[in-house]
Design an enzyme around this catalytic site. Structure first.
Site, PDB file in Angstrom:
ATOM      1  N   GLY A 158       1.575  -6.259   4.155  1.00  0.00           N
ATOM      2  CA  GLY A 158       2.816  -6.920   3.793  1.00  0.00           C
ATOM      3  C   GLY A 158       3.916  -6.717   4.809  1.00  0.00           C
ATOM      4  O   GLY A 158       5.019  -7.249   4.647  1.00  0.00           O
ATOM      5  N   ASN A 179       9.094  -7.964  16.485  1.00  0.00           N
ATOM      6  CA  ASN A 179       9.595  -9.136  15.768  1.00  0.00           C
ATOM      7  C   ASN A 179      10.830  -8.729  14.985  1.00  0.00           C
ATOM      8  O   ASN A 179      10.758  -7.894  14.077  1.00  0.00           O
ATOM      9  CB  ASN A 179       8.517  -9.694  14.838  1.00  0.00           C
ATOM     10  CG  ASN A 179       8.949 -10.975  14.139  1.00  0.00           C
ATOM     11  OD1 ASN A 179       9.859 -10.984  13.330  1.00  0.00           O
ATOM     12  ND2 ASN A 179       8.273 -12.071  14.458  1.00  0.00           N
ATOM     13  N   GLU A 206       8.281   3.339   8.241  1.00  0.00           N
ATOM     14  CA  GLU A 206       8.591   4.422   7.312  1.00  0.00           C
ATOM     15  C   GLU A 206      10.005   4.970   7.424  1.00  0.00           C
ATOM     16  O   GLU A 206      10.537   5.513   6.463  1.00  0.00           O
ATOM     17  CB  GLU A 206       7.587   5.563   7.513  1.00  0.00           C
ATOM     18  CG  GLU A 206       6.163   5.063   7.634  1.00  0.00           C
ATOM     19  CD  GLU A 206       5.130   5.981   7.016  1.00  0.00           C
ATOM     20  OE1 GLU A 206       5.427   6.639   6.029  1.00  0.00           O
ATOM     21  OE2 GLU A 206       4.016   6.016   7.549  1.00  0.00           O
ATOM     22  N   GLY A 256       0.815  -1.216   0.000  1.00  0.00           N
ATOM     23  CA  GLY A 256       0.000   0.000   0.000  1.00  0.00           C
ATOM     24  C   GLY A 256       0.839   1.252   0.000  1.00  0.00           C
ATOM     25  O   GLY A 256       0.672   2.129  -0.832  1.00  0.00           O
ATOM     26  N   GLN A 276      11.494  -4.797   7.061  1.00  0.00           N
ATOM     27  CA  GLN A 276      10.951  -3.465   6.803  1.00  0.00           C
ATOM     28  C   GLN A 276      12.051  -2.428   6.611  1.00  0.00           C
ATOM     29  O   GLN A 276      11.984  -1.586   5.714  1.00  0.00           O
ATOM     30  CB  GLN A 276      10.043  -3.053   7.964  1.00  0.00           C
ATOM     31  CG  GLN A 276       8.659  -3.642   7.903  1.00  0.00           C
ATOM     32  CD  GLN A 276       7.929  -3.222   6.638  1.00  0.00           C
ATOM     33  OE1 GLN A 276       7.585  -2.062   6.454  1.00  0.00           O
ATOM     34  NE2 GLN A 276       7.723  -4.158   5.746  1.00  0.00           N
ATOM     35  N   ARG A 278      10.752  -0.495  21.331  1.00  0.00           N
ATOM     36  CA  ARG A 278      10.713  -1.960  21.403  1.00  0.00           C
ATOM     37  C   ARG A 278      10.414  -2.545  20.025  1.00  0.00           C
ATOM     38  O   ARG A 278       9.479  -2.118  19.339  1.00  0.00           O
ATOM     39  CB  ARG A 278       9.635  -2.400  22.390  1.00  0.00           C
ATOM     40  CG  ARG A 278       9.572  -3.910  22.593  1.00  0.00           C
ATOM     41  CD  ARG A 278       8.335  -4.312  23.394  1.00  0.00           C
ATOM     42  NE  ARG A 278       8.348  -3.722  24.711  1.00  0.00           N
ATOM     43  CZ  ARG A 278       8.982  -4.244  25.765  1.00  0.00           C
ATOM     44  NH1 ARG A 278       9.675  -5.344  25.617  1.00  0.00           N
ATOM     45  NH2 ARG A 278       8.921  -3.659  26.938  1.00  0.00           N
ATOM     46  N   ILE A 279      11.188  -3.520  19.629  1.00  0.00           N
ATOM     47  CA  ILE A 279      10.967  -4.235  18.380  1.00  0.00           C
ATOM     48  C   ILE A 279      10.171  -5.499  18.692  1.00  0.00           C
ATOM     49  O   ILE A 279      10.608  -6.344  19.482  1.00  0.00           O
ATOM     50  CB  ILE A 279      12.299  -4.594  17.702  1.00  0.00           C
ATOM     51  CG1 ILE A 279      13.100  -3.315  17.406  1.00  0.00           C
ATOM     52  CG2 ILE A 279      12.059  -5.388  16.425  1.00  0.00           C
ATOM     53  CD1 ILE A 279      12.395  -2.324  16.512  1.00  0.00           C
TER      54      ILE A 279
END
Length: 731
Positions: A472, A621, A695, A244, A628, A618-619
């Protein structure tokens, strides 16, 4: 590290890299996208688009088209259904222009008709047989076109205030060293793998919409308003989206018309738009121009920062990304002046595209910072370190976390920045000129608030339900993993349901906010389930007896997380702390590094290495986060060297409306891309410290590549994309 709540399991600062929840469905073809939906006896739609940018339709001759067997109707402004309310940006639309309401043409590619037929092929053939005669008027389609109308963004949008501090003009006049340069970025189009399909059907008095949507709750509300029905009578289904990047974030002008036609003919209507049509059926990144002025002392301390920006816009809408809010907060300048201007043209309305304003605005700022470093003879990283602010330079707000310097330290070490020769044109490898460049990245942390329902079964299985969108990026995986980790379950035991407006509404998949807004609600729901189990999650083998004592087959809890209630001036990243406390600024930061190689004989340009380090709370995954970041960095490479929408300045038409001529990188163009996760804990943004990552990966890459080209050649290229022609043009 714990969640801070008794009974809940620990969540690591960097989450485990579980494989994609939806991976098997996608590689086996079981994942159903909007165009895959099969409905009984559909009418196939084909949109007719204008071939001029400005004027009026004088006649539409559809005689030959209507005579084709299987054609049901040709819908134009002369016979289009009337909607209860026009499309509006206030209702979340990408534009306030409502097609098929009159003969006026406002931009090239405007919807001027819809062909309905019993088959896709018949609809396409009939569309080719429609003859349209226009009265053409002169059009303004670029920033410099005669007739383009400039308007200060703060006048078009009174809620926006240009960041200002002190007297920048006076400080620039007295600065020992001044950089004054203008930069340009071309328009870009999303070109996601999945274009823009829509299937609508009526089930009694409820309309069901299958359409890729980054915000199903917003599409539901906006479509209900247009159709004049209660939102409960609109169901939006969008379980998977084939990319998107902002193009599917807003209500589209076509959806309500298709729904009205489905109601009129009492048949489902299915539109599968072509990629070429998609160039104007959605938004795009606006062409922009930036004048950056930096004043500094001889030892590299900024004394003044000025950023003037111009963004292309449409006649019908006022839109700007206006990222001077971010550039003004990057470095410790005691005087700041900014100004954003929109330039109204005969084009479609631009909109969100990954790193909407941060990508073009930071390209300008970070290239200017490199120019200043070269003028001063200071290492570019050291220049940024010397101007690192302790608080917001604009209004003194405290940063909840600011790990920019650490990002530069980690990435520069991994990149081997120490091997860089700062003298342009001195690093060579045979016929190849070698250059190193770097740039900073920033993205604000938005938080929309969200809701979710979690159900725990006696079998040890759980289900997470929320109307999030899987574009995605791994939403199924991340949201399911949070519930699994908090409840102490294997992720294989967690079912995740997304992308349906019947589910609890949550934040849109845009602005890097969906995960950060939704996981606190999942946390709260899990916390309530654990509380019902006595405050501690029992081992899986004891769940059955625990449920027997409770007399329940399952435990279900719903929770709503309310986001911070103040975005601050201009929609900047500001959280409202408890009443009476100071506001704070919340950002993610990163550092981008690029190596370029340019053949001294042919000017062939290659980017063999990109290294980026990112601090974004915090991540959830690790695997999906790294994907990304790397994907964003590749898109930054694309922005720097490949992609740009070419507009014929006289006819106002987009020229390269396909991916054969709208260039994007292929595998041979993308070599070593490394992303580094910088651990960062920031509980002020939300209870779990999740900021969002989608982003920031694109931000700064174009500047790092541009700066590396200067290091390799001594040529300062201030326009992107940087093509071979521009390398030759500049000497």
């Amino acid at each position: 590290m714990t969640t801070g709540e008794p009974g809940l399991r620990e969540l690591p600062l960097v989450g485990r890299g579980h494989p994609r929840y939806d991976g098997r469905a996608k590689v086996t073809g079981r994942a159903q996208f909007a165009a895959d939906v099969v409905v009984a006896n559909p009418l196939h739609a084909w949109v007719l688009l204008s071939s001029i940018p400005k004027g009026r339709i004088e006649t539409i001759d559809a005689t030959d088209a209507r005579s084709l067997p299987g054609v049901v109707d040709i819908v134009t402004h002369e016979n289009a259904p009337t909607l209860a309310a026009p499309v509006s940006r206030a209702a979340g639309s990408s534009t306030s222009h409502q097609p098929l309401t009159g003969p006026d043409i406002l931009f090239d590619g405007q919807i001027i008709g819809i062909v309905l037929a019993d088959s896709f092929e018949t609809a396409r053939e009939a569309a080719a047989a429609v003859r349209v005669r226009y009265g053409v008027q002169p059009a303004a389609v670029t920033l410099d076109s005669p007739g383009a109308a400039a308007q200060r963004w703060s006048a078009a949008n009174p809620a926006f205030r240009d960041p200002e501090l002190g007297d920048a003009e006076q400080a620039l006049a007295g600065a020992p060293v001044v950089v004054d340069a203008t930069y340009h970025t071309q328009s870009q189009v999303h070109n996601a793998m999945e274009p823009f399909p829509t299937t609508v059907l009526w089930d009694g008095d409820t309309v069901v919409v299958h359409e890729p949507s980054q915000y199903v709750a917003g599409l539901q509300r906006g479509l209900a308003q247009q159709l004049g029905i209660d939102p409960s009578r609109v169901r939006v289904i969008s379980p998977f989206i084939g990319g998107g990047f902002g193009s599917k974030l807003s209500l589209t002008p076509r959806t309500a018309i298709l729904a009205a036609l489905a109601r009129k003919f009492r048949r489902p209507v299915k539109l599968v738009a072509t990629r070429t049509q998609g160039f104007t059926l959605s938004t795009y990144r606006a062409e922009s121009r930036h004048r950056i002025r930096l004043g500094a002392t001889a030892d590299g301390k900024l004394t003044a920062f000025s950023h003037e920006a111009w963004e292309i816009c449409s006649r019908s809408d006022a839109y700007a990304s206006a990222a001077t809010v971010q550039t003004a907060e990057m470095y410790a300048a005691p005087s700041i002046s900014t100004r954003v201007t929109i330039v109204r043209t005969d084009r479609t309305t631009p909109g969100f595209m990954r790193g909407p304003g941060e990508m073009p605005y930071m390209f300008a700022l970070e290239t200017a910072m490199d120019e200043l470093a070269h003028r001063l003879g200071v290492d570019p990283i050291e220049l940024r370190r010397r101007n690192e602010p302790a608080r917001s330079p604009v209004d003194g707000r405290r940063f909840t976390s600011r790990s920019l310097v650490r990002c530069f330290e980690e990435a520069s070490e991994r990149f081997a920045w120490r091997d860089r020769n700062p003298v342009p044109g001195t690093m060579r490898d045979g016929d190849w000129l070698v250059g190193y460049g770097c740039a900073a990245a920033i993205f604000p942390c938005f938080n929309y608030g969200g809701s979710a329902t979690v159900t725990l079964m006696r079998s040890g299985k759980a289900r997470v339900e929320t109307a999030a969108s899987e574009i995605g990026t791994g939403a199924y995986t991340a949201l399911g993993q949070v519930a699994a980790d908090l409840l102490g379950l294997p992720i294989e035991n967690v079912e995740v349901l997304l992308g349906d407006s019947l589910l609890p509404p949550t934040a849109p998949a845009g602005g890097s906010m969906q995960t950060a807004s939704t996981v606190p609600a999942i946390r709260d729901a899990c916390q309530r389930i654990v509380a019902r189990l006595g405050g501690t999650m029992p081992p899986l083998g004891e769940l059955g007896s625990m449920f027997d004592r409770l007399g329940a087959a399952s435990l279900q809890e719903s929770a709503q997380y309310r986001a911070f209630d103040g975005k601050g001036a201009n929609g900047s990243a500001t959280v409202s702390t408890p009443k009476g406390a100071e506001p704070v600024a919340v950002y993610s930061f990163g550092a981008q590094f690029a190596e370029v190689r340019i053949n001294a004989r042919t000017h062939e340009l290659r980017v063999p290495r990109l290294v980026g380090a990112f601090a974004a709370g915090r991540i959830v995954n690790e695997r999906t986060a790294l994907a990304q970041y790397r994907g964003g960095m590749v898109w930054g490479l694309s922005s720097a060297l490949f992609e740009g929408l070419e507009i014929d300045p006289t006819r106002g038409r987009a020229i390269n409306t396909n991916i054969a001529e709208y260039l994007v990188p292929v595998n041979a163009d993308v070599q070593q891309v490394e992303a580094i996760l910088i651990p960062e804990e920031d509980r002020e943004v939300n209870p779990l410290g999740v900021k969002g990552i989608g982003e920031i990966g694109i931000v700064g890459v174009a500047a790092a590549i541009s700066n590396a080209i200067f290091n390799a050649t001594g040529k300062r290229l201030r326009d992107v994309p940087i093509t071979l022609e521009r390398l030759f043009e500049d000497g």
